[in-house]
Design a protein around this motif. Sequence first.
Motif, mmCIF file in Angstrom:
data_model
loop_
_atom_site.group_PDB
_atom_site.id
_atom_site.type_symbol
_atom_site.label_atom_id
_atom_site.label_comp_id
_atom_site.label_asym_id
_atom_site.label_seq_id
_atom_site.Cartn_x
_atom_site.Cartn_y
_atom_site.Cartn_z
ATOM 1 N N ASN A 98 22.050 26.206 73.671
ATOM 2 C CA ASN A 98 21.609 24.804 73.821
ATOM 3 C C ASN A 98 20.403 24.694 72.795
ATOM 4 O O ASN A 98 20.217 23.369 72.536
ATOM 5 N N ILE A 99 19.440 25.521 72.380
ATOM 6 C CA ILE A 99 18.582 25.262 71.345
ATOM 7 C C ILE A 99 19.152 24.740 69.982
ATOM 8 O O ILE A 99 18.461 23.872 69.428
ATOM 9 N N VAL A 100 20.290 25.246 69.722
ATOM 10 C CA VAL A 100 21.231 24.706 68.513
ATOM 11 C C VAL A 100 21.753 23.464 68.582
ATOM 12 O O VAL A 100 22.565 23.047 67.671
ATOM 13 N N GLY A 101 21.626 22.904 69.841
ATOM 14 C CA GLY A 101 22.454 21.597 70.167
ATOM 15 C C GLY A 101 23.822 21.689 70.454
ATOM 16 O O GLY A 101 24.825 20.912 70.590
ATOM 17 N N CYS A 102 24.399 22.800 71.047
ATOM 18 C CA CYS A 102 25.702 23.189 71.371
ATOM 19 C C CYS A 102 25.693 23.229 72.862
ATOM 20 O O CYS A 102 24.874 23.378 73.613
ATOM 21 N N PHE A 103 26.976 22.967 73.541
ATOM 22 C CA PHE A 103 27.019 22.997 74.867
ATOM 23 C C PHE A 103 27.214 24.325 75.411
ATOM 24 O O PHE A 103 27.970 25.319 74.630
ATOM 25 N N TRP A 104 27.053 24.882 76.498
ATOM 26 C CA TRP A 104 27.633 26.286 77.028
ATOM 27 C C TRP A 104 28.266 25.967 78.129
ATOM 28 O O TRP A 104 27.856 25.260 79.193
ATOM 29 N N PRO A 105 29.339 26.906 78.369
ATOM 30 C CA PRO A 105 29.852 27.581 77.353
ATOM 31 C C PRO A 105 30.891 26.904 76.304
ATOM 32 O O PRO A 105 31.210 25.747 76.522
ATOM 33 N N ASN A 106 31.070 27.474 75.305
ATOM 34 C CA ASN A 106 31.867 26.927 74.165
ATOM 35 C C ASN A 106 32.752 27.979 73.681
ATOM 36 O O ASN A 106 32.316 29.200 74.153
ATOM 37 N N PRO A 107 33.816 27.812 73.038
ATOM 38 C CA PRO A 107 34.505 28.836 72.478
ATOM 39 C C PRO A 107 33.827 29.876 71.576
ATOM 40 O O PRO A 107 34.353 30.899 71.675
ATOM 41 N N VAL A 108 33.054 29.466 70.751
ATOM 42 C CA VAL A 108 32.345 30.422 70.069
ATOM 43 C C VAL A 108 31.402 31.377 70.961
ATOM 44 O O VAL A 108 31.504 32.630 70.594
ATOM 45 N N THR A 109 30.746 30.714 71.774
ATOM 46 C CA THR A 109 29.842 31.710 72.851
ATOM 47 C C THR A 109 30.931 32.554 73.521
ATOM 48 O O THR A 109 30.470 33.786 73.707
ATOM 49 N N GLU A 110 32.125 31.901 74.144
ATOM 50 C CA GLU A 110 32.875 32.922 74.932
ATOM 51 C C GLU A 110 33.347 33.938 74.147
ATOM 52 O O GLU A 110 33.613 35.183 74.496
ATOM 53 N N GLY A 111 33.773 33.651 72.706
ATOM 54 C CA GLY A 111 34.195 34.686 72.035
ATOM 55 C C GLY A 111 33.069 35.981 71.796
ATOM 56 O O GLY A 111 33.467 37.114 71.836
ATOM 57 N N PHE A 112 32.009 35.419 71.595
ATOM 58 C CA PHE A 112 30.616 36.653 71.499
ATOM 59 C C PHE A 112 30.606 37.322 72.917
ATOM 60 O O PHE A 112 30.673 38.251 73.041
ATOM 61 N N ILE A 113 30.674 36.766 73.954
ATOM 62 C CA ILE A 113 30.610 37.215 75.382
ATOM 63 C C ILE A 113 31.696 38.263 75.848
ATOM 64 O O ILE A 113 31.426 39.465 76.035
ATOM 65 N N THR A 114 32.979 37.947 75.045
ATOM 66 C CA THR A 114 34.200 38.713 75.268
ATOM 67 C C THR A 114 34.049 39.826 74.591
ATOM 68 O O THR A 114 34.457 41.204 74.889
ATOM 69 N N GLY A 115 33.353 39.918 73.176
ATOM 70 C CA GLY A 115 33.000 40.966 72.467
ATOM 71 C C GLY A 115 32.242 41.868 72.868
ATOM 72 O O GLY A 115 32.325 43.099 73.042
ATOM 73 N N VAL A 116 31.225 41.374 73.546
ATOM 74 C CA VAL A 116 30.362 42.210 74.337
ATOM 75 C C VAL A 116 30.933 42.834 75.735
ATOM 76 O O VAL A 116 30.725 44.157 76.066
ATOM 77 N N HIS A 117 31.794 42.131 76.424
ATOM 78 C CA HIS A 117 32.667 42.686 77.318
ATOM 79 C C HIS A 117 33.578 43.764 77.100
ATOM 80 O O HIS A 117 33.687 45.001 77.526
ATOM 81 N N LYS A 118 33.966 43.745 75.592
ATOM 82 C CA LYS A 118 34.927 44.899 75.343
ATOM 83 C C LYS A 118 34.177 46.122 74.748
ATOM 84 O O LYS A 118 34.639 47.069 75.004
ATOM 85 N N GLN A 119 33.015 45.648 74.298
ATOM 86 C CA GLN A 119 31.924 46.782 74.137
ATOM 87 C C GLN A 119 31.471 47.771 75.424
ATOM 88 O O GLN A 119 31.655 49.025 75.097
ATOM 89 N N PHE A 120 31.092 47.107 76.362
ATOM 90 C CA PHE A 120 30.650 47.869 77.417
ATOM 91 C C PHE A 120 31.495 48.046 78.773
ATOM 92 O O PHE A 120 31.411 49.033 79.453
ATOM 93 N N PHE A 121 32.644 47.032 78.539
ATOM 94 C CA PHE A 121 33.373 47.134 79.869
ATOM 95 C C PHE A 121 34.901 47.463 79.699
ATOM 96 O O PHE A 121 35.933 47.169 80.616
ATOM 97 N N SER A 122 35.192 47.850 78.576
ATOM 98 C CA SER A 122 36.821 47.818 78.384
ATOM 99 C C SER A 122 37.312 48.946 79.216
ATOM 100 O O SER A 122 38.551 49.110 79.416
ATOM 101 N N ASN A 123 36.650 49.983 79.666
ATOM 102 C CA ASN A 123 37.066 51.208 80.589
ATOM 103 C C ASN A 123 37.185 50.663 81.862
ATOM 104 O O ASN A 123 37.464 51.534 82.920
#
Length: 146
Positions: A76-101
């Motif tokens: 929101n600080i940078v003027g984007c809506f949340w969630p958006n595809p870029v943010t979702e991609g980042f969150i998915t990456g964090v999920h893969k890092q910690f919750f892939s198992n």
Amino acid sequence: MELRARRWLRLFLVLLWGACQRTSGCNETLMLERLPACGKAFEDMMRKVDTKNWCNLTEFIMYYDNFTSCTELETNIVGCFWPNPVTEGFITGVHKQFFSNCTSDKVHWEDPPDEILIPLILIPVLLTVGMASLVVWCSKRNDVLV
């Protein structure tokens, strides 16, 4: 009177600032620069949790809430809506890092033992037959209704 004028001016400026912020557009480059700070903070918090408890949401729910709040704030600080595809991609990456198992094991459903299953079937059937018989018997006896 001057105090009232200042309040109106402040309200006008706040509204103007909010309108300008939304019309300035989404700065995805800046968002991609700011989101890793949220991921780093989440990673630091997850180090406190034993790795075998990473699939147990109750162990780290507060950390994850802080992580999602951070991503929402930075987006929101940078003027984007949340969630958006870029943010979702980042969150998915964090999920893969910690919750892939953390696979969801499918529950294997079984019928209950016959001692439980038979009464669960027979009781509603017998109640239905009994109630239907009672309705028929009462409808044939007109003297009871009068």
